[in-house]
Design an enzyme around this catalytic site. Structure first.
Site, PDB file in Angstrom:
ATOM      1  N   LYS A  40       0.815  -1.219   0.000  1.00 30.60           N
ATOM      2  CA  LYS A  40       0.000   0.000   0.000  1.00 30.60           C
ATOM      3  C   LYS A  40       0.848   1.269   0.000  1.00 30.60           C
ATOM      4  O   LYS A  40       0.416   2.318  -0.466  1.00 30.60           O
ATOM      5  CB  LYS A  40      -0.986   0.015   1.188  1.00 30.60           C
ATOM      6  N   LYS A  42     -11.874  -4.193  -2.352  1.00 27.75           N
ATOM      7  CA  LYS A  42     -12.989  -3.247  -2.465  1.00 27.75           C
ATOM      8  C   LYS A  42     -12.533  -1.827  -2.754  1.00 27.75           C
ATOM      9  O   LYS A  42     -13.309  -1.019  -3.252  1.00 27.75           O
ATOM     10  CB  LYS A  42     -13.871  -3.308  -1.203  1.00 27.75           C
ATOM     11  N   LYS A  86      -5.230  -9.579  -5.949  1.00 24.63           N
ATOM     12  CA  LYS A  86      -6.335  -9.826  -5.014  1.00 24.63           C
ATOM     13  C   LYS A  86      -7.539  -8.966  -5.372  1.00 24.63           C
ATOM     14  O   LYS A  86      -7.368  -7.784  -5.692  1.00 24.63           O
ATOM     15  CB  LYS A  86      -5.857  -9.483  -3.596  1.00 24.63           C
TER      16      LYS A  86
HETATM   17  P1  ATP Z   1      -9.240  -2.637   1.031  1.00 25.10           P
HETATM   18  O1  ATP Z   1      -9.254  -2.746  -0.463  1.00 25.10           O
HETATM   19  O2  ATP Z   1      -9.937  -1.421   1.552  1.00 25.10           O
HETATM   20  O3  ATP Z   1      -7.897  -2.869   1.640  1.00 25.10           O
HETATM   21  P2  ATP Z   1     -10.284  -5.346   1.258  1.00 25.10           P
HETATM   22  O4  ATP Z   1     -11.279  -5.594   0.177  1.00 25.10           O
HETATM   23  O5  ATP Z   1      -8.953  -5.981   1.134  1.00 25.10           O
HETATM   24  O6  ATP Z   1     -10.169  -3.802   1.539  1.00 25.10           O
HETATM   25  P3  ATP Z   1     -10.608  -5.647   4.123  1.00 25.10           P
HETATM   26  O7  ATP Z   1     -11.566  -4.765   4.824  1.00 25.10           O
HETATM   27  O8  ATP Z   1      -9.175  -5.296   4.226  1.00 25.10           O
HETATM   28  O9  ATP Z   1     -11.000  -5.791   2.586  1.00 25.10           O
HETATM   29  O10 ATP Z   1     -10.824  -7.140   4.569  1.00 25.10           O
HETATM   30  C1  ATP Z   1     -11.951  -7.659   5.223  1.00 25.10           C
HETATM   31  C2  ATP Z   1     -11.907  -9.165   5.235  1.00 25.10           C
HETATM   32  O11 ATP Z   1     -12.123  -9.668   3.922  1.00 25.10           O
HETATM   33  C3  ATP Z   1     -10.574  -9.751   5.684  1.00 25.10           C
HETATM   34  O12 ATP Z   1     -10.821 -10.895   6.479  1.00 25.10           O
HETATM   35  C4  ATP Z   1      -9.888 -10.132   4.416  1.00 25.10           C
HETATM   36  O13 ATP Z   1      -8.980 -11.181   4.581  1.00 25.10           O
HETATM   37  C5  ATP Z   1     -11.077 -10.571   3.571  1.00 25.10           C
HETATM   38  N1  ATP Z   1     -10.800 -10.395   2.144  1.00 25.10           N
HETATM   39  C6  ATP Z   1     -10.619  -9.223   1.506  1.00 25.10           C
HETATM   40  N2  ATP Z   1     -10.394  -9.419   0.190  1.00 25.10           N
HETATM   41  C7  ATP Z   1     -10.429 -10.770   0.013  1.00 25.10           C
HETATM   42  C8  ATP Z   1     -10.257 -11.612  -1.139  1.00 25.10           C
HETATM   43  N3  ATP Z   1     -10.005 -11.103  -2.322  1.00 25.10           N
HETATM   44  N4  ATP Z   1     -10.365 -12.952  -0.971  1.00 25.10           N
HETATM   45  C9  ATP Z   1     -10.622 -13.481   0.255  1.00 25.10           C
HETATM   46  N5  ATP Z   1     -10.797 -12.739   1.374  1.00 25.10           N
HETATM   47  C10 ATP Z   1     -10.691 -11.404   1.265  1.00 25.10           C
END
Ligand code: ATP
Ligand code: LTN
Length: 344
Positions: free
Chosen positions: A116, A202, A199
């Site tokens: 990041k 969101k 990955k």
């Molecule tokens: P950001 O893009 O804002 O960093 P994010 O989509 O990675 O967000 P988080 O809020 O960081 O989401 O994660 C919330 C939960 O969702 C965590 O347990 C994380 O491991 C899970 N998660 C996020 N993205 C994935 C993915 N692509 N596959 C599986 N689990 C995920």
């Protein structure tokens, strides 16, 4: 330490964008399935969402939306405690105490921080981004959580939480439970539909075809999945594979397996007679839409009742604070902080 009857679970999602099927498969689906086995705490981690630039109005709206989605995805607010991280000030305070026992080298080694902060210069990244995993450790340790259900990307942060807990316990005496990560068997790392090597996330805004969001209407889901990147394999093999060439097909199969709870063998048998990737994509569209329909319906019911979510979050924060404050008091005591005393 508080005497717990059942093992505890704690987990959270940042209100940093629209929740994706990656969040559902990696986190929320497991939470809902496991919630009754444990004493469960599910937190909307708003303090984490401000580690990168954000819009205040959006943060407030997303915080409510994420809480409503927890319930829509099957979290039962009678059985589990749902709350907002910033409503329980103990999270920030314990983070400070833990900061002072966490070597900075441990944080600089974190992959998420490196990704990041990566190409950006040090003037434009916040200290909070580096400190993010310490706040996450505070979230978990405050509830003496035994188990933390997360996607695979959080494995390293969980290891760090364990290291911090062990270091604190060694320095100041038994204070925190050392937690375990719970990672799902399929779909632990859902990939971007537009780029199956990255990955699904969101907060990624580079393409409209990156992620399926939990509130996407069925026709948008269809469009995104039908356009998902696959490969040019002349045999059109539908197989699970670690080969980067097959990452797109592998991702679609992982999503299918996770949403149907089928094991790999059953999934492959299901597609044994498929004619090309079109059939695979159609099947994925179908299971994704079948999963999302009841979630969206419940979401609209929950959010149409004015004040319902806010009330629930206020109750949740009270329940959460009772546990968190107990742990914080123990940590303060063990670290040697003087309690305030009045002369009578
Ligand atoms: P950001 O893009 O804002 O960093 P994010 O989509 O990675 O967000 P988080 O809020 O960081 O989401 O994660 C919330 C939960 O969702 C965590 O347990 C994380 O491991 C899970 N998660 C996020 N993205 C994935 C993915 N692509 N596959 C599986 N689990 C995920
Ligand atoms: N860092 C996590 C979100 C998070 C979390 C937590 C997850 C913050 N605090 C406590 C589990 C337990 C992420 O998914 N990016």
């Amino acid at each position: 330490m508080s005497d717990k009857k059942r093992k505890r679970v704690l987990s959270g999602v940042q209100p940093s964008g629209d929740l994706t099927i990656g969040n559902y498969i990696g986190a929320l689906k497991q939470w809902a399935r496991e919630q009754h086995k444990y004493e469960s705490y599910f937190c909307v981690v708003d303090l984490h969402a401000v580690t990168v630039p954000h819009d205040p109005g959006e943060l407030r709206a997303k915080t409510r939306e994420v809480a409503a989605l927890y319930l829509a995805c099957g979290i039962d607010p009678q059985a589990s405690t749902v709350f907002v991280q910033s409503h329980v000030p103990a999270h920030s305070e314990l983070a400070w105490l833990l900061n002072c026992v966490t070597p900075i080298g441990w944080l600089e080694r974190m992959t998420q921080y490196k990704e990041k902060s990566g190409k950006r210069d040090k003037e434009s990244i916040s200290t909070g981004l580096l400190d993010y995993p310490v706040l996450m450790a505070a979230d978990i340790l405050l509830y003496q959580a035994d188990v933390v259900p997360v996607g695979d990307d959080q494995r390293q942060h969980l290891e760090l939480t364990r290291d911090i807990a062990q270091r604190f316990n060694r320095l100041f005496g038994e204070t925190f439970t050392v937690p375990e990560a719970m990672i799902p068997p399929a779909g632990a790392r859902v990939k971007g539909l537009d780029d199956p090597l990255a990955k699904m996330s969101k907060s990624y805004t580079g393409s409209d075809y990156h992620a399926v969001y939990l509130l996407d209407p069925p026709n948008r889901v269809k469009k995104k999945i039908m356009r998902a990147v696959t490969d040019t394999d002349p045999e059109r093999k539908i197989i699970f594979s670690d080969d980067p060439e097959k990452a797109g097909v592998n991702n679609l199969l992982e999503i299918f397996a996770a949403l149907t709870d089928m094991d790999r063998e059953a999934v492959l048998a299901h597609f044994a007679n498929a004619r090309g990737y079109g059939d695979l994509k159609k099947a994925v569209v179908e299971v994704v839409n079948e999963t999302l329909a009841p979630i969206q319906q419940r979401f609209h019911e929950l959010t149409s009742e004015a004040g319902y979510i806010d009330e629930l979050l206020a109750e949740g924060a009270e329940r959460a604070a009772a546990i968190a404050n107990e742990t914080l008091a123990l940590a303060r005591e063990n670290m040697g902080f003087l309690k305030p005393h009045r002369r009578l």
